[in-house]
Scaffold this motif. Structure first.
Motif, PDB file in Angstrom:
ATOM      1  N   ARG A   1     -14.242  66.989  38.122  1.00 24.23           N
ATOM      2  CA  ARG A   1     -13.687  66.029  39.069  1.00 24.23           C
ATOM      3  C   ARG A   1     -13.452  66.732  40.397  1.00 24.23           C
ATOM      4  NH1 ARG A   1     -15.372  62.695  35.885  1.00 24.23           N
ATOM      5  NH2 ARG A   1     -14.101  61.541  34.396  1.00 24.23           N
ATOM      6  N   ILE A   2     -14.014  66.193  41.459  1.00 21.18           N
ATOM      7  CA  ILE A   2     -13.823  66.785  42.788  1.00 21.18           C
ATOM      8  C   ILE A   2     -13.087  65.779  43.656  1.00 21.18           C
ATOM      9  CG2 ILE A   2     -14.963  67.609  44.903  1.00 21.18           C
ATOM     10  CD1 ILE A   2     -15.379  69.567  42.657  1.00 21.18           C
ATOM     11  N   HIS A   3     -12.045  66.222  44.316  1.00 26.14           N
ATOM     12  CA  HIS A   3     -11.370  65.363  45.289  1.00 26.14           C
ATOM     13  C   HIS A   3     -11.479  66.026  46.650  1.00 26.14           C
ATOM     14  CE1 HIS A   3      -8.824  62.126  46.622  1.00 26.14           C
ATOM     15  NE2 HIS A   3      -8.110  63.003  47.292  1.00 26.14           N
ATOM     16  N   TRP A   4     -12.182  65.369  47.574  1.00 29.06           N
ATOM     17  CA  TRP A   4     -12.351  65.917  48.922  1.00 29.06           C
ATOM     18  C   TRP A   4     -11.091  65.631  49.723  1.00 29.06           C
ATOM     19  CZ3 TRP A   4     -16.391  68.868  48.521  1.00 29.06           C
ATOM     20  CH2 TRP A   4     -17.494  68.475  47.762  1.00 29.06           C
ATOM     21  N   PHE A   5     -10.561  66.696  50.331  1.00 32.22           N
ATOM     22  CA  PHE A   5      -9.223  66.591  50.933  1.00 32.22           C
ATOM     23  C   PHE A   5      -9.181  67.430  52.210  1.00 32.22           C
ATOM     24  CE2 PHE A   5      -4.524  67.324  50.788  1.00 32.22           C
ATOM     25  CZ  PHE A   5      -4.109  66.014  50.583  1.00 32.22           C
ATOM     26  N   GLY A   6      -8.168  67.247  53.002  1.00 30.35           N
ATOM     27  CA  GLY A   6      -7.994  68.031  54.226  1.00 30.35           C
ATOM     28  C   GLY A   6      -6.536  68.419  54.392  1.00 30.35           C
ATOM     29  N   GLY A   7      -5.994  68.452  55.636  1.00 28.62           N
ATOM     30  CA  GLY A   7      -6.501  67.946  56.884  1.00 28.62           C
ATOM     31  C   GLY A   7      -7.325  66.670  56.749  1.00 28.62           C
TER      32      GLY A   7
ATOM     33  N   TYR B   1     -27.101  71.620  33.634  1.00 33.55           N
ATOM     34  CA  TYR B   1     -25.997  71.492  32.682  1.00 33.55           C
ATOM     35  C   TYR B   1     -25.716  70.009  32.457  1.00 33.55           C
ATOM     36  CZ  TYR B   1     -25.035  76.379  33.864  1.00 33.55           C
ATOM     37  OH  TYR B   1     -25.139  77.724  34.076  1.00 33.55           O
ATOM     38  N   THR B   2     -25.173  69.700  31.294  1.00 38.55           N
ATOM     39  CA  THR B   2     -24.770  68.325  31.016  1.00 38.55           C
ATOM     40  C   THR B   2     -23.264  68.217  31.224  1.00 38.55           C
ATOM     41  OG1 THR B   2     -26.518  68.151  29.378  1.00 38.55           O
ATOM     42  CG2 THR B   2     -24.761  66.498  29.280  1.00 38.55           C
ATOM     43  N   PHE B   3     -22.884  67.488  32.238  1.00 37.51           N
ATOM     44  CA  PHE B   3     -21.451  67.261  32.457  1.00 37.51           C
ATOM     45  C   PHE B   3     -21.244  65.965  33.218  1.00 37.51           C
ATOM     46  CE2 PHE B   3     -22.922  69.682  36.112  1.00 37.51           C
ATOM     47  CZ  PHE B   3     -22.210  69.203  37.202  1.00 37.51           C
ATOM     48  N   ASP B   4     -20.072  65.413  33.036  1.00 44.22           N
ATOM     49  CA  ASP B   4     -19.699  64.184  33.713  1.00 44.22           C
ATOM     50  C   ASP B   4     -19.100  64.546  35.077  1.00 44.22           C
ATOM     51  OD1 ASP B   4     -19.246  61.330  33.717  1.00 44.22           O
ATOM     52  OD2 ASP B   4     -17.125  61.828  33.622  1.00 44.22           O
ATOM     53  N   TYR B   5     -19.567  63.878  36.121  1.00 50.41           N
ATOM     54  CA  TYR B   5     -19.123  64.240  37.467  1.00 50.41           C
ATOM     55  C   TYR B   5     -18.555  63.017  38.178  1.00 50.41           C
ATOM     56  CZ  TYR B   5     -19.364  65.615  42.398  1.00 50.41           C
ATOM     57  OH  TYR B   5     -19.054  65.878  43.705  1.00 50.41           O
ATOM     58  N   LEU B   6     -17.419  63.220  38.829  1.00 50.37           N
ATOM     59  CA  LEU B   6     -16.820  62.132  39.609  1.00 50.37           C
ATOM     60  C   LEU B   6     -16.165  62.738  40.836  1.00 50.37           C
ATOM     61  CD1 LEU B   6     -15.885  58.926  39.034  1.00 50.37           C
ATOM     62  CD2 LEU B   6     -13.678  60.041  39.000  1.00 50.37           C
ATOM     63  N   SER B   7     -16.377  62.113  41.998  1.00 55.82           N
ATOM     64  CA  SER B   7     -15.679  62.608  43.181  1.00 55.82           C
ATOM     65  C   SER B   7     -14.961  61.465  43.891  1.00 55.82           C
ATOM     66  CB  SER B   7     -16.654  63.295  44.144  1.00 55.82           C
ATOM     67  OG  SER B   7     -17.449  62.338  44.815  1.00 55.82           O
ATOM     68  N   THR B   8     -13.882  61.810  44.552  1.00 58.85           N
ATOM     69  CA  THR B   8     -13.079  60.870  45.332  1.00 58.85           C
ATOM     70  C   THR B   8     -12.716  61.567  46.643  1.00 58.85           C
ATOM     71  OG1 THR B   8     -11.134  61.655  44.112  1.00 58.85           O
ATOM     72  CG2 THR B   8     -12.111  59.604  43.348  1.00 58.85           C
ATOM     73  N   MET B   9     -12.215  60.822  47.612  1.00 64.21           N
ATOM     74  CA  MET B   9     -11.901  61.446  48.900  1.00 64.21           C
ATOM     75  C   MET B   9     -10.655  60.821  49.517  1.00 64.21           C
ATOM     76  SD  MET B   9     -14.198  61.552  52.427  1.00 64.21           S
ATOM     77  CE  MET B   9     -15.193  62.991  52.064  1.00 64.21           C
ATOM     78  N   THR B  10      -9.774  61.664  50.035  1.00 68.27           N
ATOM     79  CA  THR B  10      -8.678  61.191  50.878  1.00 68.27           C
ATOM     80  C   THR B  10      -9.087  61.417  52.318  1.00 68.27           C
ATOM     81  OG1 THR B  10      -6.942  61.692  49.261  1.00 68.27           O
ATOM     82  CG2 THR B  10      -6.271  61.555  51.555  1.00 68.27           C
ATOM     83  N   THR B  11      -9.197  60.337  53.074  1.00 70.31           N
ATOM     84  CA  THR B  11      -9.567  60.453  54.487  1.00 70.31           C
ATOM     85  C   THR B  11      -8.693  59.487  55.283  1.00 70.31           C
ATOM     86  OG1 THR B  11     -11.295  59.939  56.119  1.00 70.31           O
ATOM     87  CG2 THR B  11     -11.511  58.874  53.997  1.00 70.31           C
ATOM     88  N   ASN B  12      -8.468  59.805  56.568  1.00 70.32           N
ATOM     89  CA  ASN B  12      -7.727  58.833  57.383  1.00 70.32           C
ATOM     90  C   ASN B  12      -8.637  57.677  57.797  1.00 70.32           C
ATOM     91  OD1 ASN B  12      -9.150  59.712  59.752  1.00 70.32           O
ATOM     92  ND2 ASN B  12      -7.630  61.332  60.086  1.00 70.32           N
TER      93      ASN B  12
ATOM     94  N   SER C   1     -12.130  69.663  30.854  1.00 72.57           N
ATOM     95  CA  SER C   1     -12.211  68.989  32.144  1.00 72.57           C
ATOM     96  C   SER C   1     -11.604  69.868  33.228  1.00 72.57           C
ATOM     97  CB  SER C   1     -11.434  67.662  32.066  1.00 72.57           C
ATOM     98  OG  SER C   1     -11.410  67.049  33.332  1.00 72.57           O
ATOM     99  N   VAL C   2     -12.280  69.985  34.359  1.00 70.87           N
ATOM    100  CA  VAL C   2     -11.709  70.735  35.466  1.00 70.87           C
ATOM    101  C   VAL C   2     -11.662  69.817  36.687  1.00 70.87           C
ATOM    102  CG1 VAL C   2     -13.941  71.772  36.115  1.00 70.87           C
ATOM    103  CG2 VAL C   2     -11.858  72.899  36.782  1.00 70.87           C
ATOM    104  N   GLY C   3     -10.531  69.824  37.359  1.00 69.92           N
ATOM    105  CA  GLY C   3     -10.333  68.971  38.532  1.00 69.92           C
ATOM    106  C   GLY C   3      -9.988  69.819  39.745  1.00 69.92           C
ATOM    107  N   ILE C   4     -10.805  69.704  40.779  1.00 68.78           N
ATOM    108  CA  ILE C   4     -10.598  70.545  41.957  1.00 68.78           C
ATOM    109  C   ILE C   4     -10.434  69.668  43.192  1.00 68.78           C
ATOM    110  CG2 ILE C   4     -11.551  72.404  43.366  1.00 68.78           C
ATOM    111  CD1 ILE C   4     -13.259  73.122  40.858  1.00 68.78           C
ATOM    112  N   THR C   5      -9.321  69.814  43.831  1.00 60.96           N
ATOM    113  CA  THR C   5      -9.109  69.173  45.123  1.00 60.96           C
ATOM    114  C   THR C   5      -9.524  70.184  46.178  1.00 60.96           C
ATOM    115  OG1 THR C   5      -7.320  67.799  44.272  1.00 60.96           O
ATOM    116  CG2 THR C   5      -7.372  68.171  46.653  1.00 60.96           C
TER     117      THR C   5
END
Lengths: 429, 30
Positions: free
Chosen positions: A135-141, A164-175, A84-88
């Motif tokens: 896992r992708i987490h969209w972040f800033g700023g 490719y076969t992989f499980d994908y999930l994204s989340t976001m921190t936003t104001n 599993s790889v998680g990238i913010t």
């Protein structure tokens, strides 16, 4: 030879009428037990096989050497999960808000589409290495100030999914301020599983700590956008940064109830920390963990009174996802930074993406791998060690205390969990 | 003897590691 059974060192026993609440902080199992059973936990060989089996399942009695090993093994398994790889993704460090406590310098750097290509290429290389979960987490700023690049990268990743076969999930921190502007055109197409949006209480509190850069209020628009997301079927985690001014959450709970938001948003309460970049504000920050603990205890009581599910710690794995070897923040310069709570510096930059490959800063990588949170002298005998798991690598690096607030009101916390479980009225999104 | 709360499962916890839980000792306020 069979190992000797004994009572777990993580049992907590509190009197409840004629019986006892027994709670284990490692398994988070709870029973109501008569005095005889509490005593026999220390002489497990005298228990009937059926009762002994139940108590082992709940972790109240354990094979002495195995208990610690299980916690460490669970930590290591999560930390070294190479599948599993998680990238913010720090899309920009610019922001349209001017929060009092913000720790980030807002230098107005933006992740470019070329850089997004490099991130995508790097992820593809990892998929070729056998990664099956991204896992992708969209972040800033504020990430919505660079939503075009997020959308571009999202589409690159979706293109990978066709090959490719992989499980994908994204989340976001936003104001949350710009959600209405970009929802229909971008966000609703990006399969964002959860939006983390901070609301620091009712309007006067929120507008004080989270104004626009211009100084204007943000509360009404953020709440309208939270409702917009909920009405669109999205999941919202409302973060509430607790300071000394907004620590009484009673008016906020009343507001959520009136607006029919209570139970529809997840609530996450968090201590407001003063960083070097934070604004100096009189009587705003908690000066000690003990003072914050008292406030948090009151917040949990309010949650319980309003039928909300109490926060729970994960009873295994790592303290923080960023202690996992394959979890990074990637900033606008394509540096891999240890987590969202640190600026890039010689101790926090794990490497840099160049031509779609990571050029590691081996000394920092090695330090992250070698870090173990267990065995600290101050943690020996601490009943809440399975909650905090000894704290994260960042706190150790900067020499900060990693103790958790619940440590200071653990009996009240366990009694609240008991009440929640036995009244069975909790709701929380 | 009354069972009140079931123990957590380790398998649930590992996936939690990846979905952005924030612990109560994390210093970052955003």
């Amino acid at each position: 030879m069979a190992q000797k059974l004994s009572a777990s060192q993580y049992n907590l026993v509190y009197r409840e009428g004629e019986e006892n609440i027994v709670f284990n902080t490692l398994t988070q199992g709870m029973m109501l037990l008569e005095d005889d059973y509490v005593q026999l936990m220390h002489q497990p060989e005298q228990l009937s096989p059926e009762v002994r089996e139940r108590m082992e399942t709940y972790g109240f009695i354990v094979k002495t050497e195995e208990e610690e090993q299980k916690m460490v093994a669970s930590y290591q398994r999560a930390k070294h999960n190479h599948r599993s790889v998680g990238i913010t993704v720090e899309l920009t460090n610019a922001c349209n808000f001017n929060c009092k406590y913000c720790y980030q310098p807002h230098e107005k750097r933006y992740l470019s589409k070329d850089s997004a290509d490099q991130i995508s290429n790097w992820i593809e290389a990892r998929l070729n290495d056998g990664v099956n979960e991204v896992r992708i987490h969209w972040f800033g700023g504020e990430p919505l100030l660079n939503i075009e690049t997020a959308y571009y990268l999202h589409n690159r990743l979706m293109a990978l999914k066709t090959r490719y076969t992989f499980d994908y999930l994204s989340t976001m921190t936003t104001n949350g301020y710009l959600v209405d502007r970009y929802y229909a055109s971008h966000l609703k197409h990006m399969a964002i599983a959860q939006y983390d949006i901070t609301v620091d209480g009712i309007a006067p509190h929120h507008n004080f700590s989270r104004p626009l850069v211009s100084g204007e209020a943000t509360f009404d628009k953020v709440i309208a956008n939270v409702k917009h997301l909920l009405d669109s079927g999205e999941r919202v985690n409302m973060r509430y940064n607790v300071n000394r001014l907004n620590a009484d959450v009673t008016p906020f709970m009343t507001y959520l109830k009136e607006e029919e938001l209570l139970g529809k948003v997840r609530l996450h309460f968090h201590r407001t920390t003063q960083f070097d970049a934070s604004e100096e504000v009189d009587k705003f920050y908690f000066s000690t963990l003990e003072a914050y603990s008292e406030a948090l205890k009151g917040i949990y009581e309010q949650m319980l009174a309003n039928g909300l599910k109490l926060p729970r710690y994960a009873s295994g794995g790592t303290n923080c996802k960023f202690d996992c070897v394959q979890q990074f923040l990637v900033n606008t310069d394509l540096e891999l930074v240890r987590c969202t709570s640190t600026e890039p510096n010689e101790g926090s930059v794990l490497g840099r993406i160049e031509q779609g490959e990571v050029v590691p800063n081996q000394a920092v990588v090695n330090a992250k791998i070698a870090y173990t949170p267990f065995g600290k002298e101050k943690c020996i005998g601490c009943k809440v060690l399975p909650f905090c798991k000894g704290g994260c690598h960042l706190l150790q690096q900067i020499g900060e205390d990693a103790c958790i607030p619940e440590k200071h009101f653990i009996e009240a916390y366990v009694r609240m969990l008991y009440k929640e479980a036995t009244t069975g009225v909790s709701v929380n999104a | 003897m009354k069972e009140i709360m079931m123990p957590q499962k380790d398998s649930d916890i590992i996936s939690e590691c990846n979905v952005g839980t924030v612990e109560n000792c994390c210093p970052g306020s955003v």
